[in-house]
Design a protein around this motif. Sequence first.
Motif, PDB file in Angstrom:
ATOM      1  N   LYS A   1      12.052  -1.017  -2.147  1.00  0.00           N
ATOM      2  CA  LYS A   1      12.826  -1.000  -2.542  1.00  0.00           C
ATOM      3  C   LYS A   1      14.109  -0.933  -3.981  1.00  0.00           C
ATOM      4  O   LYS A   1      13.255   0.010  -4.548  1.00  0.00           O
TER       5      LYS A   1
ATOM      6  N   GLU B   1      17.613  -6.207  -3.423  1.00  0.00           N
ATOM      7  CA  GLU B   1      17.457  -7.223  -3.787  1.00  0.00           C
ATOM      8  C   GLU B   1      18.053  -7.594  -6.070  1.00  0.00           C
ATOM      9  O   GLU B   1      17.269  -6.042  -6.557  1.00  0.00           O
TER      10      GLU B   1
ATOM     11  N   VAL C   1      15.210  -3.007  -7.048  1.00  0.00           N
ATOM     12  CA  VAL C   1      15.611  -4.073  -7.769  1.00  0.00           C
ATOM     13  C   VAL C   1      17.843  -3.698  -8.552  1.00  0.00           C
ATOM     14  O   VAL C   1      17.320  -3.953  -9.064  1.00  0.00           O
TER      15      VAL C   1
ATOM     16  N   ILE D   1      15.104   0.975 -10.321  1.00  0.00           N
ATOM     17  CA  ILE D   1      15.010  -0.285 -10.546  1.00  0.00           C
ATOM     18  C   ILE D   1      16.720  -0.194 -11.151  1.00  0.00           C
ATOM     19  O   ILE D   1      16.881   0.536 -11.922  1.00  0.00           O
TER      20      ILE D   1
ATOM     21  N   LYS E   1      12.418  -9.116 -13.068  1.00  0.00           N
ATOM     22  CA  LYS E   1      12.720  -9.386 -11.137  1.00  0.00           C
ATOM     23  C   LYS E   1      11.735  -8.552 -10.278  1.00  0.00           C
ATOM     24  O   LYS E   1      11.515  -8.520  -9.195  1.00  0.00           O
ATOM     25  N   ALA E   2      11.373  -7.153 -11.122  1.00  0.00           N
ATOM     26  CA  ALA E   2      10.427  -6.000 -10.894  1.00  0.00           C
ATOM     27  C   ALA E   2       9.556  -6.249 -10.407  1.00  0.00           C
ATOM     28  O   ALA E   2       8.731  -5.954 -10.247  1.00  0.00           O
TER      29      ALA E   2
ATOM     30  N   LEU F   1      15.768  -7.777 -15.293  1.00  0.00           N
ATOM     31  CA  LEU F   1      15.684  -7.047 -14.241  1.00  0.00           C
ATOM     32  C   LEU F   1      14.217  -6.521 -14.472  1.00  0.00           C
ATOM     33  O   LEU F   1      13.429  -6.483 -13.368  1.00  0.00           O
TER      34      LEU F   1
END
Length: 189
Positions: free
Chosen positions: A91, A127, A93, A72, A151-152, A148
């Motif tokens: 991933k 992302e 973010v 993140i 979003k995560a 954030l």
Amino acid sequence: MTKSVMIVGVGGQGSLLASKLLGRLLMDEGFDVKVSEVHGMSQRGGSVVTYVRFGEKVYSPIIAEGEADIIISFEKLEAARYAKFLKKDGKIVVNTQQIDPMPVIIGAAEYPVNVLGELTEKGVAVEALDALSLAEEAGSSKAVNIVLMGKAAKYFDIPYENWIKAIENTVAPKFVEMNKKAFELGYKN
């Protein structure tokens, strides 16, 4: 199985609150949790990194290169700086905000032009979202961290309500409603 999350940003962006929120949430969910805060030059706008590891039994908070499930990132350049820690299927973010590091501010370097595009070209799952605009919509530019986290949240198998409860238990009472709105905006975008 142990999961590893890195929260990276620039001093003053609220990465420590984000890691405290995530740590509390994961403990409430019954996980063994280890959090390690690695402060850079946080007082001077330098890089700040926090490791959060969770699972049935976690022995160390440290995340080695290639081990992070999720990064993140509160700033684009920080995403690029720590991308090597991401697993192959991990991933990132990331907030699309640009915060110039000291070498750029003093004219000794230039901010890279296409940071996130280069990460994507290397096969990194990025992302990105404008967390600053969403934070301002929620009521404070300081809520980028919670946007954030919203979003995560989809990368964690934890119900939305449990995140909200963790916000209520972690954030100072006068900022709870604004942070809940910031989380919701991140979650929906």
